[in-house]
Structure formats: C-alpha cells, structure tokens
Design a protein around this motif. Structure first.
Motif, mmCIF file in Angstrom:
data_model
loop_
_atom_site.group_PDB
_atom_site.id
_atom_site.type_symbol
_atom_site.label_atom_id
_atom_site.label_comp_id
_atom_site.label_asym_id
_atom_site.label_seq_id
_atom_site.Cartn_x
_atom_site.Cartn_y
_atom_site.Cartn_z
ATOM 1 N N LYS A 183 50.893 66.427 43.296
ATOM 2 C CA LYS A 183 51.610 65.525 44.190
ATOM 3 C C LYS A 183 53.064 65.962 44.343
ATOM 4 C CE LYS A 183 52.545 61.396 42.757
ATOM 5 N NZ LYS A 183 52.403 59.956 42.352
ATOM 6 N N LEU A 184 53.693 66.335 43.255
ATOM 7 C CA LEU A 184 55.073 66.773 43.328
ATOM 8 C C LEU A 184 55.220 68.092 44.081
ATOM 9 C CD1 LEU A 184 56.243 65.876 39.731
ATOM 10 C CD2 LEU A 184 57.079 64.871 41.842
ATOM 11 N N MET A 185 54.261 69.004 43.907
ATOM 12 C CA MET A 185 54.323 70.287 44.612
ATOM 13 C C MET A 185 54.274 70.076 46.135
ATOM 14 S SD MET A 185 51.852 73.603 44.236
ATOM 15 C CE MET A 185 50.524 72.791 45.115
ATOM 16 N N ILE A 186 53.374 69.190 46.595
ATOM 17 C CA ILE A 186 53.287 68.891 48.033
ATOM 18 C C ILE A 186 54.567 68.221 48.514
ATOM 19 C CG2 ILE A 186 52.034 67.529 49.767
ATOM 20 C CD1 ILE A 186 49.546 67.883 48.000
ATOM 21 N N PHE A 187 55.106 67.290 47.673
ATOM 22 C CA PHE A 187 56.327 66.582 48.049
ATOM 23 C C PHE A 187 57.501 67.557 48.192
ATOM 24 C CE2 PHE A 187 60.246 64.476 46.650
ATOM 25 C CZ PHE A 187 60.375 63.540 47.656
ATOM 26 N N PHE A 188 57.678 68.473 47.220
ATOM 27 C CA PHE A 188 58.775 69.439 47.291
ATOM 28 C C PHE A 188 58.598 70.417 48.462
ATOM 29 C CE2 PHE A 188 59.545 68.554 42.615
ATOM 30 C CZ PHE A 188 60.759 67.929 42.858
ATOM 31 N N PHE A 189 57.329 70.820 48.732
ATOM 32 C CA PHE A 189 57.053 71.727 49.864
ATOM 33 C C PHE A 189 57.461 71.068 51.178
ATOM 34 C CE2 PHE A 189 54.213 73.161 53.239
ATOM 35 C CZ PHE A 189 54.516 74.511 53.256
ATOM 36 N N PHE A 190 57.096 69.772 51.309
ATOM 37 C CA PHE A 190 57.433 69.047 52.531
ATOM 38 C C PHE A 190 58.956 68.919 52.669
ATOM 39 C CE2 PHE A 190 58.233 64.996 54.739
ATOM 40 C CZ PHE A 190 57.629 65.295 55.963
ATOM 41 N N MET A 191 59.679 68.640 51.590
ATOM 42 C CA MET A 191 61.127 68.494 51.634
ATOM 43 C C MET A 191 61.801 69.811 52.012
ATOM 44 S SD MET A 191 62.010 65.398 51.057
ATOM 45 C CE MET A 191 63.737 65.601 50.690
#
Length: 574
Positions: free
Chosen positions: A558-566
């Motif tokens: 979840k954090l990896m997707i969140f950081f990628f999106f940011m």
C-alpha cells in the motif's frame, strides 16, 4: 543431620585449639630468641606500584593470634549447647569462622590493602551476625553498626589512595617518611578516624551497645578479641608515627571521654548485656588513652588480659539469660549465687578481674597502667579521667553483682535454674583458668621488662582508695529509688543512662538524616530526572522508531503504491 552438626563443631574446635597451642609455642620462641619473621608475597606490579601481601610475625601479633584462636575455640564449644535449637547452625559456624579469618588477616598484616581486606571482612560479617535474629530491633542495630563501621572503611580507602604516591602500602618501610613529611599527617588522621569507628570511641560509640542484638556467643567473641579490638590494634601498629603529635592529643581526649561516659552509663543501665557492653567500651577507652600516652606494650597487655575475662563474662551472661527465659533485666534477677553456684563462681571471678582484684588477670595490667600514670608527668585532667573511671568500674561491677547474685530473688513464682550444661560450663571454666593466670604469665614470660616504678606510700595506696570509693558509690547507686521527686535529678539520671544522648544523636542526627537524604535523591534523581532524561527517554524514543518501522513493514504494498502516485503527481506538476 545431627552427626553432621557435631562434626562441624568438632573440626572447628580442634583446629582452632590446635592453632592457639601452636601460637603460644611460636610466641615463646620469638620472645626467647628475640626474633621477628617477615614474609612478603608479590602478587602483581602495575605502574611502578607493587601489590604485595605482607605477613609480619612478632611477639605481639603471634600472642594476639593465640588469644583470638583460644577464645574462638571456647566460643564455638559454648555455641554447641547455646545454639542447639538453631536450624541453620552450619551457617552460624561458617559466619563465625569467616569472622575469625578476617581478624587473623588483620593481625598479621602490615600492608594497608591486606589490612582493609580483614577490616572490611570484620564489618560485613559482623553485620550478618548482628541481624542473625531477624526482627526489627536486630535490623536497626545492624544498620547502625554497619553505617558506623563504613566511615572507617572509607577512611582506610582514602589512606590507601593517598599512599599510592609512595609506590607501596607497607607503612613499615616508610617509617621515616611518615614521621618527617607534612603531607603524611593526613594519612595518620584518616587512620585515627578509622580506628575510632571500629573501637567505638566518641562520637562513634552508639553502635557498640546496639550490637548486643547478636547472639551471646557472637557478643562474647566481638567484645573480647575481634571486632572492637581491631581499632586499638591498628593504632598500636601506628603508635610510633602518631606519638607526640596533635593526633595523639585529640585521640587521648576522645578516649578519656569515652572511658568516663561508658562508666557513668553502665551505672544507670538495667540490661545485663548492655552493662557488659558498656564495660567493654570503658576498657577500650582505657586502652586508647594509655596508648596515646606512649605506652604501647601496656595497652597491648591490657588488651590481651581483658579479652579473657570479658569473653567469660559474656558466657556467664548468656547462661543466666537462658535460665531466665530470655529476660535480660537485672531487676528481675537475684540470689543466683544460691541456685547457680558454678555460673556464680565464673561470674564473680571475671568481674573481680575486671575491677583489678589482686593476682587475677586484670590486676597485672590495670595496676601497672595506673602506677605508670602516677609515675609520669601528666596533668590533673588525665589523672582524673583514669582514676575516676577506674572507680566507676568497681561501682557498676558491684551494682551488677548485687542485683544478679546477692539481692533477694525477684523472679516468677515457679522457676527452674540449672547450671549443669556440660559444654557451657566446660568452656567457661577453661576461660576461668586463663582469667586467673594469663596476666601473671604474660607479665613474667612475654612482656618486655619495665623499669622499677618508685612511688611514695600515698600514691601507692591511691589506687586502692579509688577502688574503695567506687565500691561505696556502687552501694549508693544500687539503693537509689528510680522515682525521683526532683525533675532535674531525674533528668540527670536519664542523661547519664542514655550515654549522653549519643545514640539518639547518631540515629536521628546522622544516620536518619543520611537515609532520608538518600530517599530524596532516589526519588528526584534515580526515579526522577535520570529516569526521564536517561532510561525512560531512550525507551520512548526507541519505541516510537520501532512503531514507524513496524508500520512500514506491515503496509509495504500500500505504501509503495502511495509513494509511486505521489512521485508521479510531482513530476506532472514540474
């Protein structure tokens, strides 16, 4: 189990008695041949300092070793019956043997480090023995004892740290430096304070009567030849360094006041063991006083003879207390000479030896001390302290004999007094013989010869005058009624009976203050700021960091997707 107990008693008794026999033979050999044996064992050399164990065998140390081992063997034989109901008797015997070992190490040492080992061993083991009967009174007495003795331990440690500048702790090597260099004065002051704490001189006198909470065999050993004599023995070893200095004058004043205070307090005390303890304190003051006047051999002579009859006195007191169902108040005794004749014989002889009755052990040392005081050129104050305190000795001794042996019995309606215990009576009669002959034997065979003491008729009989004056004072004090109409007189009575309020000042003025301060320091520092800024702060920081790491670990996709999106949104903006 019973066989194992008997075996421990037998082995300890046989070995100690054998060592005492070998000690007196070696001592006679050293005296006849005028020999001294010096043994040095090097342990380690570090920064030009030699760490060595030094054992010094001269007539004084070997004779004291004989006294300690002989009394210890009799005390262990006495304990076989006295402590027969004790469950952990092996622990008791091991503590006694450790106590004796510490004293022997101190006797033969000339090195301050090895002296400290024996010194500290005496302090720690005495604490274990004072609190042996585990109750509030024993714990309080043990705390007072160990805190008072700790002051002396600290003083010896400071003396050791100061002497590191000389490269060795063997004070015999530096006798010239110790007497010439000004900075060595401070080392001698530290040694003097250490000796005052261990021998309970004013202002450190409160712990000695409090140590009566220990079992009676321990009291017999402590008050005769081990713990309380360690300070006197240390000053005997340092006597040549402090003689003629201001240190000896200060110590003379403190010892004389101790002698006077203990004699006065013993005349107003009703606890049997405390009277004998205050008697020990008075005699320690006498030894320290005559030592400060420059008579080293006389002080050691009285130290050795006093050990014999004082151990016997405590043994008699222990058997009396056993028969009185653990009652120690002399007002509830009386007529013991009728019901316990064997104990009365020992009790009478030991008390007469304490008074200096002719041709008993105490006479040879005490009479010689008083005649040397008369023969020497000292002022009236010293004269008063010595002779008035001697009169007080006779006074409290007669008072004790009157209340316990000769007065009408003041006990319960039904009682059974028995003095036919084989172990107790056997050990007591062994010390009875030594209380009769040890003074004359040491005077004739071992003690170096003194010049003739030439006094006129008045001075010769002055010792007897003060003894008779003390006897009359004892009769007067024995007849005094405790209920006084005059409040001032009653206040004086309480003042003398409570050792000039020294125990109250020691407990409430020093020890209680220190303990309260330590509680506050523990509350505000250890449990307060140190905890907040130290352990607790580090704990909270590590906990917050670990929570972040744990959150990252449990939410990795979840954090990896969140950081990628940011990151993608940031790139689109720029």
């Amino acid at each position: 189990m019973i066989m194992e107990k008997n075996m421990i008693f037998s082995i300890s008794l046989i070995f100690l008695f054998m060592f005492s026999f070998l000690g007196i033979l070696l001592d006679l050999m050293l005296v006849i041949n005028e020999m001294k044996i010096f043994i040095e064992l090097e342990l380690i050399s570090f920064n030009s300092c030699l760490y060595v164990l030094i054992f010094y065998f001269d007539w004084m140390s070997v004779y004291f070793f004989f006294v300690v081992t002989l009394i210890s063997s009799m005390v262990i034989y006495y304990s076989k019956s006295y402590m027969s109901g004790e469950i952990f008797i092996n622990r008791f015997i091991i503590l006694i043997l450790l106590f004796i070992l510490s004293m022997v190490l101190l006797i033969f040492s000339l090195n301050l480090i090895s002296i400290l080992l024996g010194w500290d061993g005496l302090g720690l083991v005495s604490y274990c023995l004072v609190i042996y009967y585990q109750n509030n009174k024993s714990f309080n007495s043990g705390m007072l004892t160990v805190l008072s003795n700790r002051i002396g331990d600290v003083m010896l440690l400071m003396a050791i740290s100061w002497m590191i500048n000389l490269g060795s702790w063997n004070f015999l090597f530096y006798s010239q430096i110790l007497s010439m260099e000004s900075f060595m004065f401070y080392i001698l002051v530290l040694v003097m304070v250490a000796a005052m704490t261990k021998s309970a001189q004013i202002p450190f006198s409160a712990w000695l009567p409090a140590a009566m909470a220990a079992p009676t065999p321990v009291s017999s050993l402590v008050h005769s030849s081990t713990l309380v004599t360690a300070g006197v023995y240390l000053i005997i070893r340092f006597e040549e360094f402090i003689s003629g200095s201001i240190i000896s004058d200060i110590l003379l004043l403190m010892a004389s006041l101790t002698m006077l205070m203990a004699g006065l307090s013993a005349n107003f005390e009703f606890d049997l063991k405390k009277i004998i303890a205050l008697s020990t304190l008075s005699q320690l003051g006498l030894m320290m006083s005559i030592l400060c006047l420059g008579y080293k051999n006389l002080a050691f002579f009285h130290l050795s003879t006093h050990a014999m009859f004082k151990a016997l006195l405590f043994m008699c007191a222990g058997l009396i207390i056993h028969n009185m169902k653990n009652n120690q108040d002399i007002r509830f005794m009386g007529s013991l000479s009728i019901f316990m004749p064997l104990v009365s014989i020992n009790f009478n002889v030991s008390n007469l030896a304490l008074c200096g009755f002719p041709f008993l052990a105490g006479f040879y040392s005490k009479d010689l001390i008083l005649e040397m005081v008369l023969f020497s050129n000292f002022n009236l104050v010293v004269f008063f302290f010595f002779f008035f305190s001697t009169g007080l000795t006779v006074s409290y001794t007669f008072r004790l004999l009157y209340f316990s042996l000769f007065k009408e019995i003041n006990y319960g309606k039904i009682f059974m007094l028995i003095d036919k215990d084989k172990e107790m009576i056997g050990s007591m009669f062994s010390l009875l013989i030594m209380s009769i002959i040890s003074g004359s034997v040491m005077n004739w065979l071992i003690l170096p010869c003194y010049d003739m003491i030439y006094l006129n008729k008045l001075m010769k009989f002055m010792v007897w005058f003060f003894l008779l004056m003390g006897l009359m004072m004892g009769i007067l004090i024995s007849k005094i009624n405790l209920i006084f109409k005059n409040v001032f007189i009653y206040g004086v009575y309480i003042y003398f009976g409570l050792m000039w309020f020294i125990p109250s000042m020691s407990v409430y003025g020093n020890n209680l203050l220190i303990l309260n301060l330590s509680l506050k320091l523990d509350k505000f520092l250890d449990m307060g700021w140190f905890e907040k800024l130290g352990g607790m702060n580090m704990y909270m920081s590590f906990m917050s960091y670990s929570k972040i790491g744990y959150y990252l670990y449990m939410n990795s996709i979840k954090l990896m997707i969140f950081f990628f999106f940011m990151i993608y949104m940031i790139l689109l903006m720029f």
